[in-house]
Write a protein that holds these residues in place. Structure first.
Motif, PDB file in Angstrom:
ATOM      1  N   PHE A  14       0.836  -1.210   0.000  1.00 51.37           N
ATOM      2  CA  PHE A  14       0.000   0.000   0.000  1.00 51.37           C
ATOM      3  C   PHE A  14       0.870   1.259   0.000  1.00 51.37           C
ATOM      4  N   LEU A  15       1.928   1.215   0.826  1.00 53.02           N
ATOM      5  CA  LEU A  15       2.818   2.379   0.895  1.00 53.02           C
ATOM      6  C   LEU A  15       3.554   2.604  -0.417  1.00 53.02           C
ATOM      7  N   SER A  16       3.838   1.542  -1.155  1.00 53.61           N
ATOM      8  CA  SER A  16       4.527   1.694  -2.430  1.00 53.61           C
ATOM      9  C   SER A  16       3.693   2.475  -3.435  1.00 53.61           C
ATOM     10  N   LEU A  17       2.372   2.468  -3.215  1.00 49.63           N
ATOM     11  CA  LEU A  17       1.474   3.218  -4.105  1.00 49.63           C
ATOM     12  C   LEU A  17       1.244   4.636  -3.621  1.00 49.63           C
ATOM     13  N   ALA A  18       1.742   4.985  -2.445  1.00 49.46           N
ATOM     14  CA  ALA A  18       1.466   6.302  -1.873  1.00 49.46           C
ATOM     15  C   ALA A  18       1.862   7.446  -2.797  1.00 49.46           C
ATOM     16  N   PRO A  19       3.039   7.379  -3.476  1.00 46.62           N
ATOM     17  CA  PRO A  19       3.375   8.483  -4.373  1.00 46.62           C
ATOM     18  C   PRO A  19       2.351   8.709  -5.460  1.00 46.62           C
ATOM     19  N   LEU A  20       1.668   7.630  -5.887  1.00 48.54           N
ATOM     20  CA  LEU A  20       0.652   7.792  -6.923  1.00 48.54           C
ATOM     21  C   LEU A  20      -0.500   8.643  -6.416  1.00 48.54           C
ATOM     22  N   PHE A  21      -0.862   8.438  -5.155  1.00 48.29           N
ATOM     23  CA  PHE A  21      -1.929   9.260  -4.582  1.00 48.29           C
ATOM     24  C   PHE A  21      -1.480  10.712  -4.462  1.00 48.29           C
ATOM     25  N   VAL A  22      -0.212  10.913  -4.101  1.00 48.32           N
ATOM     26  CA  VAL A  22       0.301  12.274  -3.985  1.00 48.32           C
ATOM     27  C   VAL A  22       0.312  12.956  -5.340  1.00 48.32           C
ATOM     28  N   PHE A  23       0.765  12.227  -6.380  1.00 47.39           N
ATOM     29  CA  PHE A  23       0.833  12.809  -7.714  1.00 47.39           C
ATOM     30  C   PHE A  23      -0.553  13.198  -8.222  1.00 47.39           C
ATOM     31  N   ALA A  24      -1.581  12.524  -7.755  1.00 51.55           N
ATOM     32  CA  ALA A  24      -2.920  12.752  -8.287  1.00 51.55           C
ATOM     33  C   ALA A  24      -3.541  14.050  -7.794  1.00 51.55           C
ATOM     34  N   VAL A  25      -2.904  14.724  -6.838  1.00 51.03           N
ATOM     35  CA  VAL A  25      -3.437  16.000  -6.371  1.00 51.03           C
ATOM     36  C   VAL A  25      -3.399  16.990  -7.526  1.00 51.03           C
ATOM     37  N   PRO A  26      -4.527  17.519  -7.965  1.00 48.39           N
ATOM     38  CA  PRO A  26      -4.537  18.370  -9.160  1.00 48.39           C
ATOM     39  C   PRO A  26      -3.888  19.719  -8.886  1.00 48.39           C
ATOM     40  N   PRO A  27      -3.154  20.269  -9.886  1.00 46.15           N
ATOM     41  CA  PRO A  27      -2.586  21.606  -9.727  1.00 46.15           C
ATOM     42  C   PRO A  27      -3.689  22.656  -9.722  1.00 46.15           C
ATOM     43  N   ILE A  28      -3.391  23.794  -9.141  1.00 46.94           N
ATOM     44  CA  ILE A  28      -4.393  24.865  -9.055  1.00 46.94           C
ATOM     45  C   ILE A  28      -4.446  25.670 -10.342  1.00 46.94           C
ATOM     46  N   TRP A  29      -3.293  25.816 -11.048  1.00 41.59           N
ATOM     47  CA  TRP A  29      -3.222  26.500 -12.329  1.00 41.59           C
ATOM     48  C   TRP A  29      -3.452  28.013 -12.258  1.00 41.59           C
ATOM     49  N   THR A  30      -3.342  28.582 -11.084  1.00 39.71           N
ATOM     50  CA  THR A  30      -3.495  30.046 -10.985  1.00 39.71           C
ATOM     51  C   THR A  30      -2.159  30.738 -10.733  1.00 39.71           C
ATOM     52  N   GLN A  31      -1.089  29.968 -10.702  1.00 36.19           N
ATOM     53  CA  GLN A  31       0.221  30.551 -10.418  1.00 36.19           C
ATOM     54  C   GLN A  31       0.811  31.188 -11.677  1.00 36.19           C
ATOM     55  N   PRO A  32       1.211  32.466 -11.640  1.00 36.61           N
ATOM     56  CA  PRO A  32       1.827  33.097 -12.813  1.00 36.61           C
ATOM     57  C   PRO A  32       3.141  32.411 -13.188  1.00 36.61           C
ATOM     58  N   GLU A  33       3.375  32.257 -14.473  1.00 35.65           N
ATOM     59  CA  GLU A  33       4.619  31.686 -14.968  1.00 35.65           C
ATOM     60  C   GLU A  33       4.915  32.269 -16.342  1.00 35.65           C
ATOM     61  N   GLN A  34       6.100  31.946 -16.877  1.00 30.00           N
ATOM     62  CA  GLN A  34       6.497  32.397 -18.212  1.00 30.00           C
ATOM     63  C   GLN A  34       6.523  33.929 -18.302  1.00 30.00           C
ATOM     64  N   VAL A  35       7.021  34.566 -17.267  1.00 29.01           N
ATOM     65  CA  VAL A  35       7.021  36.028 -17.199  1.00 29.01           C
ATOM     66  C   VAL A  35       8.058  36.585 -18.170  1.00 29.01           C
ATOM     67  N   HIS A  36       7.666  37.577 -18.955  1.00 31.90           N
ATOM     68  CA  HIS A  36       8.622  38.233 -19.845  1.00 31.90           C
ATOM     69  C   HIS A  36       8.222  39.676 -20.113  1.00 31.90           C
ATOM     70  N   LEU A  37       9.232  40.476 -20.431  1.00 29.60           N
ATOM     71  CA  LEU A  37       9.063  41.900 -20.679  1.00 29.60           C
ATOM     72  C   LEU A  37       9.162  42.199 -22.163  1.00 29.60           C
ATOM     73  N   SER A  38       8.546  43.286 -22.572  1.00 29.25           N
ATOM     74  CA  SER A  38       8.770  43.844 -23.902  1.00 29.25           C
ATOM     75  C   SER A  38       8.567  45.350 -23.822  1.00 29.25           C
ATOM     76  N   TYR A  39       9.170  46.038 -24.759  1.00 25.26           N
ATOM     77  CA  TYR A  39       9.039  47.489 -24.811  1.00 25.26           C
ATOM     78  C   TYR A  39       7.788  47.830 -25.602  1.00 25.26           C
ATOM     79  N   ALA A  40       6.983  48.720 -25.059  1.00 23.16           N
ATOM     80  CA  ALA A  40       5.716  49.064 -25.706  1.00 23.16           C
ATOM     81  C   ALA A  40       5.891  49.998 -26.895  1.00 23.16           C
TER      82      ALA A  40
END
Length: 480
Positions: free
Chosen positions: A32-58
């Motif tokens: 059962f414990l060997s499967l524990a990481p699978l349960f942890v991985f299944a926690v869905p991401p929230i997807w609200t975290q900003p990423e891919q930040v980049h600048l440009s001149y207007a």
């Protein structure tokens, strides 16, 4: 694809262990414990975290655009303040645009754009972006100096991929050391941004965040950005109300935020004593997306060059520099573009109706000083050239008051296609060539002097080529 590792609820894993010990035999508990990481991985991401930040001149003095991505709709805010001052004392709001990738999964992402205005020239700001659902890391940038006497420093290159991005680490370090004011990426990103339902594009944008979140990252499209084409071959794409609603170059058009209202396909901007023009060479090749793009860009280029050449404007910004992906001239031995046929970009297309004009005469007639290219996975510096002939300033000083534009090809930053081979017998306009992985630097020193050099990443950052371009006169009259 980046996997998100998380431990889940505070007591979740501890509870699993306690359950396995008290209620099941030891061997079953271990299974059962060997499967524990699978349960942890299944926690869905929230997807609200900003990423891919980049600048440009207007393109407007005292401004900067911050662009980032989330995978759910969130606020579009930037909090910022002067370095050494009160942290995040200023606030700006923007908008988020839904981008649906055209791959099989139709993945959705939200591209956030916030324009900061009223910045103090040459002042350094600390910022982060996001909102109540999540904030990015903290970054800093230096606002561009709008003075005509400003001597901006550039790194420029093309053909940088997600796989084998050999020059990236050196560029990351040099950018964060403050060596550059602007980065120019002259087409071909990620290889390719649309792959794996745009996950490769996501990962690439995460990779360049360590550069592009610190200095404006100015771009133009290359052939690797072309996806997607329409599934309906009979569809008349140009019946769409807007020129830029056609489903091509969609990852490029949506992810970057260049000046103007052309979805980053072509635009111009001013910095120091230079007027810089970015354009698409791809309109000459992807005619299935509509020939109108080719003619509309040509008219835009003509109008922009005409405006830049008004005496009052050329006096203020004497240098005119262009950047486009596929070069007019090259000596690679890859049977592609300018080695396979006389360049469409240079001479136009006579095989379509109406015939499409090329750009060499246009750029020559309006006195373009320097033309930057990529696409060929090599570095090549040309003697001043027009009409396939060399027009050096003199034998002793070819780049002092040259009688034709100077061309630089820099497409060896690093990608999975590796570097190209050279033709062993180049034409007389080829001055210096290298197959080393690397990138180029440029400094627009003043109205008469511009410095160029090539960095070899294979040789641990050694400068393997350098040139001073000196022009006492600019515009068409400089050729005589």
């Amino acid at each position: 694809m980046r996997t998100s590792f998380t431990r889940g609820p505070k007591h979740g894993l501890h509870s699993l262990r306690r359950l396995s010990v008290r209620m099941v035999p030891a061997h079953a508990a271990l299974a059962f414990l060997s499967l524990a990481p699978l349960f942890v991985f299944a926690v869905p991401p929230i997807w609200t975290q900003p990423e891919q930040v980049h600048l440009s001149y207007a393109g407007v003095p005292n401004s900067m655009v911050v662009t980032w991505t989330t995978f759910k709709k969130t606020q579009s805010r930037v909090e910022y303040g002067l370095l050494g001052g009160r942290l995040f004392e200023m606030n700006a709001k923007g908008d988020a645009t839904l981008f649906v990738d055209s791959g099989a999964e139709k993945r959705k992402m939200f591209i956030h754009r916030v324009t900061l205005t009223g910045l103090k020239p040459a002042a350094t700001y600390v910022y982060h972006c996001g909102g109540d659902d999540g904030w990015s890391d903290r970054f800093l940038f230096t606002a561009l100096n709008d003075s005509l006497g400003f001597s901006p420093r550039f790194a420029f290159y093309g053909d940088l991929g997600n796989e084998n991005p050999q020059s990236l680490a050196r560029l990351q370090k040099e950018t964060q050391l403050g060596m550059y004011d602007v980065i120019l990426h002259i087409g071909d990103f990620a290889y390719d941004m649309d792959e794996d339902n745009a996950r490769v594009g996501d990962e690439f944008m995460r990779q360049i965040q360590s550069i592009a979140a610190y200095v404006p990252y100015m771009t133009c499209p290359g052939n690797h950005e072309a996806a997607y084409s329409t599934d309906d071959e009979g569809k008349d794409l140009m019946r769409m109300e807007s020129l830029f609603q056609i489903d091509n170059f969609s990852n490029y058009r949506n992810r970057f935020s260049m000046p103007g209202q052309t979805e980053s396909l072509w635009y111009s901007w001013n910095l120091g004593s230079a007027h810089i023009i970015s354009f698409s060479t791809e309109v000459y090749f992807y005619l299935k997306y509509g020939k109108d793009l080719l003619f509309k860009q040509y008219e835009w280029l003509k109008n922009d060059l005409e405006e830049a050449n008004k005496p009052e404007n050329r006096a203020l910004r004497p240098w005119i520099i262009t950047m486009g992906h596929r070069p007019m001239y090259c000596s690679d031995d890859d049977q592609d573009d300018c080695t396979k046929f006389d360049s469409y970009v240079r001479l136009g297309r006579k095989d379509i109706k109406p015939p499409a004009p090329g750009l060499e005469d246009l750029f020559y007639n309006y006195g373009v000083d320097l033309e930057l290219w990529a696409h060929e996975h090599t570095y090549e510096r040309l003697w001043p050239v027009y009409g396939d002939k060399v027009y050096n300033g003199s034998t002793e000083q070819p780049y002092v008051n040259p009688k034709a534009p100077v061309h630089i090809i820099t497409g060896s930053a690093g990608c999975r296609e590796r570097t190209d081979r050279f033709n062993p017998n180049p034409k007389e306009w080829s001055a210096f060539r290298s197959r080393d992985y690397g990138y180029s630097r440029m400094r627009v020193v003043n109205a008469t002097h511009l410095y160029l050099e090539q960095v070899s990443d294979d040789q641990y950052g050694k400068v393997i080529d350098s040139t001073w371009l000196v022009k006492e006169k600019h515009s068409f009259s400089a050729w005589f």
